[in-house]
Motif scaffolding. Sequence first.
Motif, mmCIF file in Angstrom:
data_model
loop_
_atom_site.group_PDB
_atom_site.id
_atom_site.type_symbol
_atom_site.label_atom_id
_atom_site.label_comp_id
_atom_site.label_asym_id
_atom_site.label_seq_id
_atom_site.Cartn_x
_atom_site.Cartn_y
_atom_site.Cartn_z
ATOM 1 N N GLY A 55 0.800 -1.207 0.000
ATOM 2 C CA GLY A 55 0.000 0.000 0.000
ATOM 3 C C GLY A 55 0.840 1.267 0.000
ATOM 4 N N TRP A 56 0.153 2.404 0.128
ATOM 5 C CA TRP A 56 0.785 3.726 0.033
ATOM 6 C C TRP A 56 0.314 4.613 1.173
ATOM 7 C CZ3 TRP A 56 3.806 5.171 -4.371
ATOM 8 C CH2 TRP A 56 3.888 4.169 -5.361
ATOM 9 N N VAL A 57 1.234 5.425 1.703
ATOM 10 C CA VAL A 57 0.892 6.378 2.747
ATOM 11 C C VAL A 57 1.473 7.742 2.376
ATOM 12 C CG1 VAL A 57 0.891 4.598 4.535
ATOM 13 C CG2 VAL A 57 2.976 5.934 4.133
ATOM 14 N N LYS A 58 0.924 8.779 2.995
ATOM 15 C CA LYS A 58 1.492 10.117 2.830
ATOM 16 C C LYS A 58 1.892 10.675 4.186
ATOM 17 C CE LYS A 58 -3.020 12.527 2.772
ATOM 18 N NZ LYS A 58 -3.874 13.454 2.000
ATOM 19 N N VAL A 59 3.005 11.373 4.192
ATOM 20 C CA VAL A 59 3.491 12.045 5.392
ATOM 21 C C VAL A 59 3.146 13.516 5.237
ATOM 22 C CG1 VAL A 59 5.506 12.544 6.819
ATOM 23 C CG2 VAL A 59 5.406 10.402 5.521
ATOM 24 N N ARG A 60 2.477 14.087 6.218
ATOM 25 C CA ARG A 60 2.043 15.476 6.068
ATOM 26 C C ARG A 60 2.302 16.267 7.346
ATOM 27 N NH1 ARG A 60 -4.635 15.171 6.379
ATOM 28 N NH2 ARG A 60 -4.707 14.625 8.599
ATOM 29 N N ARG A 61 2.336 17.587 7.171
ATOM 30 C CA ARG A 61 2.565 18.504 8.279
ATOM 31 C C ARG A 61 1.437 19.528 8.313
ATOM 32 N NH1 ARG A 61 7.152 20.063 10.930
ATOM 33 N NH2 ARG A 61 8.524 19.127 9.369
ATOM 34 N N HIS A 62 1.000 19.862 9.519
ATOM 35 C CA HIS A 62 -0.016 20.898 9.692
ATOM 36 C C HIS A 62 0.675 22.238 9.930
ATOM 37 C CE1 HIS A 62 -3.558 18.224 10.133
ATOM 38 N NE2 HIS A 62 -2.641 17.353 10.525
ATOM 39 N N ALA A 63 0.187 23.266 9.248
ATOM 40 C CA ALA A 63 0.666 24.630 9.449
ATOM 41 C C ALA A 63 -0.562 25.508 9.633
ATOM 42 C CB ALA A 63 1.503 25.085 8.261
ATOM 43 N N GLY A 64 -0.956 25.690 10.883
ATOM 44 C CA GLY A 64 -2.204 26.396 11.142
ATOM 45 C C GLY A 64 -3.372 25.561 10.648
ATOM 46 N N GLU A 65 -4.171 26.154 9.778
ATOM 47 C CA GLU A 65 -5.301 25.430 9.209
ATOM 48 C C GLU A 65 -4.923 24.695 7.918
ATOM 49 O OE1 GLU A 65 -8.542 28.098 8.681
ATOM 50 O OE2 GLU A 65 -8.825 28.457 10.846
ATOM 51 N N ASP A 66 -3.719 24.933 7.438
ATOM 52 C CA ASP A 66 -3.261 24.303 6.202
ATOM 53 C C ASP A 66 -2.586 22.963 6.500
ATOM 54 O OD1 ASP A 66 -4.125 26.480 4.694
ATOM 55 O OD2 ASP A 66 -2.236 27.549 5.035
ATOM 56 N N GLY A 168 3.868 -0.770 -18.343
ATOM 57 C CA GLY A 168 4.895 0.093 -17.788
ATOM 58 C C GLY A 168 4.917 0.006 -16.275
ATOM 59 N N THR A 169 5.707 0.856 -15.654
ATOM 60 C CA THR A 169 5.808 0.863 -14.197
ATOM 61 C C THR A 169 4.508 1.387 -13.596
ATOM 62 O OG1 THR A 169 8.188 1.242 -14.322
ATOM 63 C CG2 THR A 169 7.109 1.719 -12.226
ATOM 64 N N GLU A 170 3.966 0.655 -12.636
ATOM 65 C CA GLU A 170 2.666 0.988 -12.053
ATOM 66 C C GLU A 170 2.835 1.601 -10.671
ATOM 67 O OE1 GLU A 170 -0.597 -1.879 -10.177
ATOM 68 O OE2 GLU A 170 -0.582 -2.022 -12.374
ATOM 69 N N ILE A 171 2.209 2.774 -10.469
ATOM 70 C CA ILE A 171 2.193 3.407 -9.157
ATOM 71 C C ILE A 171 0.748 3.710 -8.779
ATOM 72 C CG2 ILE A 171 4.483 4.426 -9.454
ATOM 73 C CD1 ILE A 171 3.100 7.134 -9.943
ATOM 74 N N PHE A 172 0.523 4.069 -7.534
ATOM 75 C CA PHE A 172 -0.819 4.399 -7.071
ATOM 76 C C PHE A 172 -1.273 5.708 -7.706
ATOM 77 C CE2 PHE A 172 -3.689 6.284 -3.808
ATOM 78 C CZ PHE A 172 -4.681 5.310 -3.834
ATOM 79 N N ASN A 173 -2.567 5.820 -7.967
ATOM 80 C CA ASN A 173 -3.134 7.046 -8.520
ATOM 81 C C ASN A 173 -3.271 8.075 -7.396
ATOM 82 O OD1 ASN A 173 -4.306 8.881 -10.261
ATOM 83 N ND2 ASN A 173 -6.348 7.989 -10.116
ATOM 84 N N ILE A 174 -2.188 8.771 -7.142
ATOM 85 C CA ILE A 174 -2.104 9.690 -6.009
ATOM 86 C C ILE A 174 -2.943 10.936 -6.288
ATOM 87 C CG2 ILE A 174 -0.499 11.135 -4.689
ATOM 88 C CD1 ILE A 174 1.639 8.934 -5.625
ATOM 89 N N PRO A 175 -3.742 11.379 -5.320
ATOM 90 C CA PRO A 175 -4.539 12.602 -5.514
ATOM 91 C C PRO A 175 -3.675 13.765 -5.975
ATOM 92 C CG PRO A 175 -5.207 11.488 -3.498
ATOM 93 C CD PRO A 175 -3.991 10.766 -4.002
ATOM 94 N N PHE A 176 -4.229 14.584 -6.860
ATOM 95 C CA PHE A 176 -3.458 15.680 -7.437
ATOM 96 C C PHE A 176 -2.940 16.649 -6.379
ATOM 97 C CE2 PHE A 176 -5.646 15.407 -11.867
ATOM 98 C CZ PHE A 176 -4.880 14.284 -12.147
ATOM 99 N N GLN A 177 -3.729 16.888 -5.320
ATOM 100 C CA GLN A 177 -3.275 17.814 -4.282
ATOM 101 C C GLN A 177 -2.006 17.304 -3.617
ATOM 102 O OE1 GLN A 177 -4.686 21.065 -3.149
ATOM 103 N NE2 GLN A 177 -2.516 20.897 -2.642
ATOM 104 N N ASP A 178 -1.940 15.999 -3.350
ATOM 105 C CA ASP A 178 -0.742 15.424 -2.723
ATOM 106 C C ASP A 178 0.448 15.464 -3.675
ATOM 107 O OD1 ASP A 178 -2.036 14.741 -0.257
ATOM 108 O OD2 ASP A 178 -2.973 13.063 -1.278
ATOM 109 N N LEU A 179 0.208 15.153 -4.952
ATOM 110 C CA LEU A 179 1.284 15.259 -5.948
ATOM 111 C C LEU A 179 1.790 16.690 -6.043
ATOM 112 C CD1 LEU A 179 0.286 13.100 -9.075
ATOM 113 C CD2 LEU A 179 2.275 12.792 -7.592
ATOM 114 N N ALA A 180 0.852 17.634 -6.041
ATOM 115 C CA ALA A 180 1.219 19.043 -6.145
ATOM 116 C C ALA A 180 2.075 19.472 -4.964
ATOM 117 C CB ALA A 180 -0.039 19.901 -6.228
ATOM 118 N N ASP A 181 1.697 19.045 -3.753
ATOM 119 C CA ASP A 181 2.467 19.404 -2.566
ATOM 120 C C ASP A 181 3.890 18.873 -2.641
ATOM 121 O OD1 ASP A 181 0.275 20.686 -1.501
ATOM 122 O OD2 ASP A 181 -0.218 19.104 -0.072
#
Length: 227
Positions: A55-66, A168-181
């Motif tokens: 599976g796949w996970v994302k590591v994220r940080r909170h900055a105020g409300e963002d 081809g090489t297969e990866i998870f369809n990561i949400p665009f917001q996470d890719l953008a970050d």
Amino acid sequence: MQTEAFNELFPLFNAANPETLEWLMSIATEHDYPAGRAVLMEDAWGNAVYFVVSGWVKVRRHAGEDVLTLAILGQGDFFGEMAILDESPRSTDVIALSAVQLMSISAQRFIQTLFKDSQLHHRMLQLMVRRLRQTNIRFQMRHQPPAVKLANTLVSLGENYGQASNKGTEIFNIPFQDLADVADIGVEETAKIMEKLNDKGWIKIDPANQVVHLVHQKQLAHLAGKA
């Protein structure tokens, strides 16, 4: 899981001796999380290291409300080591992007194992340096065009966690917001670039199966400046 499969799945343990592997497998705890579930919460004290079995996970940080996604991790990687090594609260949280299977090892036992097995200790330092190097590369690319930064992100995900397939090489369809970050570009730019790459046939987005096929990885690597 057999010792050989455990060793093959996690690059961290390539240099560990067989006794270390057997010991780690005997004390590891398995966890299963559905997509969207919080695995670790920000500011929680580190009490274990986690290893991504599938599976796949994302590591994220909170900055105020963002909320900012800092990294995306897949099969074979690990997280939680920083909090136990410097004995401080976690500065980030981890969220399951897909259904994910993890194995955890308590902080105390993991540190004991590092002291007992010098090869494992050295290997962990190598992987942590590699992460730092990847962070430096992202920093150096901050002034590159959005397409270059996004291509670099896709190629890195494919190299680190991708699975070979007939498309081809297969990866998870990561949400665009996470890719953008992670790529440090706008979400609208990400959507446009992904659509363009899909139209060119360099990638194939398959929303039904939640995957993206990196069809022409050499072209992507060239665009990213890696080839």
